[in-house]
Design an enzyme around this catalytic site. Structure first.
Site, mmCIF file in Angstrom:
data_model
loop_
_atom_site.group_PDB
_atom_site.id
_atom_site.type_symbol
_atom_site.label_atom_id
_atom_site.label_comp_id
_atom_site.label_asym_id
_atom_site.label_seq_id
_atom_site.Cartn_x
_atom_site.Cartn_y
_atom_site.Cartn_z
ATOM 1 N N ASP A 287 82.744 36.461 6.593
ATOM 2 C CA ASP A 287 82.390 37.782 6.087
ATOM 3 C C ASP A 287 81.577 37.595 4.810
ATOM 4 O O ASP A 287 81.452 36.475 4.294
ATOM 5 C CB ASP A 287 83.644 38.614 5.813
ATOM 6 C CG ASP A 287 83.348 40.103 5.609
ATOM 7 O OD1 ASP A 287 82.230 40.545 5.931
ATOM 8 O OD2 ASP A 287 84.243 40.822 5.127
ATOM 9 N N GLN A 288 81.045 38.692 4.302
ATOM 10 C CA GLN A 288 80.319 38.691 3.037
ATOM 11 C C GLN A 288 81.065 39.591 2.046
ATOM 12 O O GLN A 288 81.032 40.815 2.183
ATOM 13 C CB GLN A 288 78.896 39.214 3.245
ATOM 14 C CG GLN A 288 78.024 38.312 4.095
ATOM 15 C CD GLN A 288 76.647 38.895 4.346
ATOM 16 O OE1 GLN A 288 76.466 40.106 4.326
ATOM 17 N NE2 GLN A 288 75.672 38.042 4.596
ATOM 18 N N PHE A 456 81.739 44.485 4.897
ATOM 19 C CA PHE A 456 81.923 44.904 6.295
ATOM 20 C C PHE A 456 80.973 44.177 7.243
ATOM 21 O O PHE A 456 80.416 44.778 8.154
ATOM 22 C CB PHE A 456 81.766 46.428 6.427
ATOM 23 C CG PHE A 456 82.319 47.224 5.275
ATOM 24 C CD1 PHE A 456 83.567 46.937 4.737
ATOM 25 C CD2 PHE A 456 81.598 48.272 4.721
ATOM 26 C CE1 PHE A 456 84.088 47.666 3.673
ATOM 27 C CE2 PHE A 456 82.105 49.019 3.664
ATOM 28 C CZ PHE A 456 83.348 48.713 3.129
ATOM 29 N N HIS A 457 80.836 42.848 7.056
ATOM 30 C CA HIS A 457 79.911 42.055 7.856
ATOM 31 C C HIS A 457 80.626 40.901 8.562
ATOM 32 O O HIS A 457 80.165 39.757 8.526
ATOM 33 C CB HIS A 457 78.782 41.512 6.975
ATOM 34 C CG HIS A 457 77.835 42.550 6.481
ATOM 35 N ND1 HIS A 457 76.894 42.308 5.494
ATOM 36 C CD2 HIS A 457 77.672 43.845 6.829
ATOM 37 C CE1 HIS A 457 76.201 43.407 5.272
ATOM 38 N NE2 HIS A 457 76.659 44.356 6.066
ATOM 39 N N ALA A 458 81.709 41.166 9.235
ATOM 40 C CA ALA A 458 82.482 40.114 9.881
ATOM 41 C C ALA A 458 81.726 39.511 11.069
ATOM 42 O O ALA A 458 81.077 40.213 11.838
ATOM 43 C CB ALA A 458 83.820 40.667 10.356
#
Length: 527
Positions: A287-288, A456-458
């Protein structure tokens, strides 16, 4: 019976539904657990925060994160047509060309993916070496033009950073400038708008909504369908050719595991019979994380003014003004230390108070910006707490368990504090909300632990080369593919939605056996 059953009507599922159904002899069924995307706020870019924890959000949380003072981190995921492209900020950021070359998979270099990026794109700036026109996805410049977006870029330049007019030109990411976004005429343009809705006019496409799939039906080592529930009614859909999972980095491994495909110990611990011991399913979660820096102020220029009648009218009549703001209107890439081959953080800057992971109501006008750690090495996993498929997945991201991730976050916050001190931002950056005591490494590190959250970049839980092969087929099971962000080996230096568009476009060619287009950059170099 359908030829293809696609589980998930998000970005990848929408692309696949459109591209596969171009052949009138192919029947496609798309299954979405949520409702249709008719909520008004889906289509108003500035209203995306109102969709969090609503009926169009899966509303996940991580379990306690050990390096973030055991906080649970909110993880929204779209549960409607368009998936997360219907509830996110709509940024169009592809990532760095080097990100794709690191995948190490045949057919997945940046040069080989660029034709798919261009195929998907309708960029209002026009066609170029790196951009396409005429594709389904509208890529636009912002129409909000908030003064704080420009001030942030100006302040970054005053702090010594360069200007970048296009973060997606494939040549250089470093620098600050305006973002492009997935909008058309100032309104959100989701993957459902771009791909799915036009495809639904075809007689060979069926859409099932409010149907949550619980299990893949597997017979003699082959996926032949899916089964799930709409309220109390069990529904089974059969696939003559393939079942395609496009449910995202949390739900795709969750569904695989509930079908008996996953790490044997995880399945055995919750009494799910092991059909196939697949140790990498749900692993390698990336994730980020972002470290938000919130500055309240009294200048009436934030998105709060969007409720005023004149701005509502402007939005409805012209598709311009504060209601078109996607949040992060501008930003920039930088390297927090020497010796890095590419940027390690990107700044997102928005004209609002974005507090508590977007769940807190703004208490006044403000500006929020902060560094996002791009190529985070910290790795988590998605697993199970129960054999009941109506429960939520157990998600642990393990943010900042890698020391370099912490270094990037601390260096990013310190760079942000320096930008905040510049002349162009001074009207908006008086005192940071709950800011660190100083810009020392120790104080900033504690600030990171207290305030970092997911952007929210899984990705990466069904990683290509491990769970799926280079054609995205699940290893060990016939007739089953994964096409979504979970196949990405790394999150990369972009926002994954743009990459998933290209993944969906390429997957359609793979599924239909069509030849890959000629790599554009390599071809241009030869010419």
């Amino acid at each position: 019976m359908y030829d293809y059953v696609i589980v998930g009507a998000g970005t990848a599922g929408s692309v696949l539904a459109a591209r596969l159904s171009e052949d009138p002899g192919i029947t496609v069924c798309v299954v979405e657990a949520g409702p249709v995307d008719d909520a008004q706020n889906i289509h108003i870019p500035a209203a995306f925060g109102t969709l969090f924890r609503s009926r169009v959000d899966w509303d996940y949380d991580s379990h306690e994160e050990p390096m973030l003072h055991r906080r649970r981190i909110y993880l929204p995921r779209g549960k409607t047509l368009g998936g997360s492209s219907s509830i996110n900020a709509g940024l169009y950021l592809r990532g760095n060309p080097a990100d794709f070359d690191l995948w190490g998979q045949p057919g997945w270099t940046f040069d080989e993916l660029l034709p798919y990026f261009k195929r998907s794109e309708d960029n209002e700036r026009g066609e170029s070496k790196y951009h396409g026109v005429g594709g389904p996805m509208s890529v636009s410049d912002g129409r909000s033009n908030n003064v704080m977006g420009t001030a942030f870029v100006d302040a970054a330049l005053e702090a010594g950073h360069s200007f970048n007019a296009d973060f997606n030109d494939g040549a250089n990411q470093d620098g600050f400038g305006p973002f492009q976004m997935m909008q058309r005429d100032g309104r959100r343009w989701s993957s459902a708008d771009a791909y799915l809705r036009p495809a639904l006019s075809r007689p060979n496409v069926t859409l099932e909504t409010n149907l949550q799939i619980h299990r893949i039906v597997i017979e003699n080592g082959r996926a032949v369908g899916v089964t799930g529930y709409r309220l109390d009614e069990q529904i089974t859909l059969r696939a003559n050719r393939e079942v395609i999972l496009s449910s995202g980095s949390y739900n795709t491994p969750f569904l695989l595991m509930h079908s008996g495909i996953g790490p044997a110990k995880v399945l055995s611990d919750v009494d799910i019979p092991v059909l196939l011991d697949h140790p990498d399913v749900g692993q390698n979660l990336k994730d980020q994380p972002i470290v938000p820096m919130v500055y309240p102020h009294d200048v009436p220029v934030s998105t709060l003014i969007g409720h005023e009648p004149q701005y509502v009218k402007e939005f409805l009549e012209h598709g311009t003004g504060p209601l078109t703001s996607n949040g992060p209107e501008s930003g920039g890439y930088l390297r927090t230390r020497s010796g890095l081959d590419a940027p390690d953080v990107v700044f997102y800057n928005g004209p609002l108070m974005f507090a508590d992971s977007g769940l807190g109501l703004p208490t006044g006008h403000g500006i929020t910006f902060g560094p996002v750690v791009l190529m985070a090495e910290s790795t988590g996993d998605v697993s199970l707490d129960s054999d009941d498929p109506t429960t939520k997945p157990k998600i642990v991201h393990n943010y900042f368990t890698n020391e370099d991730d912490l270094r990037s976050a601390v260096g990013g916050v310190q760079a942000g504090m320096e930008i905040a001190r510049q002349k162009s931002l001074r009207p908006y950056t008086g005192t940071m909300l709950r800011g660190p005591a100083s810009d020392s490494d120790k104080d900033v590190l504690e600030y990171v632990r207290l305030h970092a959250h997911s952007i929210f970049h899984a990705t990466s839980t069904c990683m290509i080369g491990k769970v799926v092969d280079a054609e995205l087929r699940v290893k060990g099971i016939d007739g089953l593919r994964v096409v979504d962000a979970s196949i990405m080996p790394r999150t990369g230096r972009g926002a994954p939605n743009a990459t998933v568009l290209a993944i969906g476009e390429k997957a359609a060619d793979l599924i239909l056996g069509r030849p890959a287009p000629r790599p554009l950059v390599a071809a241009a170099a030869k010419e």
